[in-house]
Design an enzyme around this catalytic site. Structure first.
Site, PDB file in Angstrom:
ATOM      1  CG  PHE A  62      10.889  -3.633  32.135  1.00  0.00           C
ATOM      2  CD1 PHE A  62      11.830  -2.632  32.342  1.00  0.00           C
ATOM      3  CD2 PHE A  62      10.798  -4.212  30.882  1.00  0.00           C
ATOM      4  CE1 PHE A  62      12.660  -2.213  31.308  1.00  0.00           C
ATOM      5  CE2 PHE A  62      11.622  -3.810  29.845  1.00  0.00           C
ATOM      6  CZ  PHE A  62      12.564  -2.801  30.059  1.00  0.00           C
ATOM      7  N   GLY A  97       6.904  -0.279  26.335  1.00  0.00           N
ATOM      8  CA  GLY A  97       6.070   0.314  25.287  1.00  0.00           C
ATOM      9  C   GLY A  97       5.503   1.632  25.776  1.00  0.00           C
ATOM     10  CD  GLU A 114       0.100  -3.054  29.178  1.00  0.00           C
ATOM     11  OE1 GLU A 114       0.887  -3.551  28.368  1.00  0.00           O
ATOM     12  OE2 GLU A 114      -0.297  -1.881  29.108  1.00  0.00           O
TER      13      GLU A 114
END
Length: 262
Positions: free
Chosen positions: A50, A53, A131
């Protein structure tokens, strides 16, 4: 081993007995994954991620399916520091993370990666590098618009962060809107500036038909800050040349007598 099930259209085998194909995302692999593959021929190894951003408009990895939808009981906040993409350690950018809030929904996009272990591994390696500021991986249910009761996909991977400044060095925490706007308006890093990140997210949410009021409010505040900074650059301090140079005194020349040569 985390499994993500996604029920697809009903099918029938040669005997005519209805059956369902299940999509399974294994987020932590182990010996059990081989057992799963050998026992269930209809199970396909897939990964669901998911994005809320920059993944919404720039996933950056090879995926096979994208679904616009939302997750429940989370909201998008700009409480996470970015020091290697849109900011620096001296002037960190503010990027999105998720904050748990009962009754809230966070719209974004779910990406599906099919094609085997190697393809899934490549996507995960890319995402973990990108990330790196997010210290948590959570499993959530994902819903599509119009189907609020039954999740479209379960066990979807989402990168989140610990909301604790001592436990998570990248967590900035909340701040007044104007203060965050000033930080976003001025932060820059190797991959670009912080304001473009915010404006791109604002545009991406508009493009998928689910604008985020908080993102819009923050973006508008950043525009005000940029306007004030631009005005300062245009007007600037008034510089007087007279203050830096002494006055020139003009002294009349003495008259001279010119003899008549005639």
């Amino acid at each position: 081993m985390y499994l993500s099930s996604h029920r697809t259209d009903e099918m029938k085998d040669r005997s005519g007995i209805p059956r369902f194909a299940l999509s399974v995302a294994i987020l932590a692999r182990g010996p059990d994954s081989l057992i799963v593959g050998s026992l269930f021929r209809e199970i396909r190894m897939v990964l669901w991620v998911f994005g809320y951003g920059s993944l919404v408009w720039n996933p950056g990895f090879d995926f096979d399916e994208k679904i616009v939808g939302y997750i429940k009981d989370y909201r998008r906040v700009f409480d996470l520091a970015c020091i290697d993409h849109r900011g620096t350690p001296e002037n960190p950018a503010r990027t999105c993370t998720l904050e748990a809030k009962e009754g809230a929904v966070c719209w974004g996009a779910a990406y599906c990666v099919r094609g085997g272990i190697e393809k899934e591994r490549a996507a995960m390696q890319y995402l973990e590098r990108r990330e790196c500021e997010y210290d948590l991986k959570s499993s959530v249910d994902f819903y599509k618009d119009g189907d609020d009761l039954k999740p479209t996909v379960t066990g979807v991977l989402v990168f989140t962060s610990t909301p604790d400044k001592e436990a998570n060095r990248y967590y900035l925490g909340p701040a007044p809107l104007e203060e965050m706007a000033k930080q976003i308006a001025t932060a820059n890093g190797p991959c670009g500036n912080n304001k473009d990140y915010l404006f791109s997210l604002e545009k991406a949410m508009f493009s998928i038909g689910h604008e985020d009021d908080y993102v819009i409010e923050l973006a508008n505040e950043v525009r005000k800050v940029l306007g004030r900074l631009k005005e300062k650059i245009i007007t600037g301090p008034h510089i007087s040349l007279m203050s830096h140079h002494p006055l020139l005194q003009v002294v009349p020349l003495k008259e001279t007598t010119v003899a008549d040569s005639r």
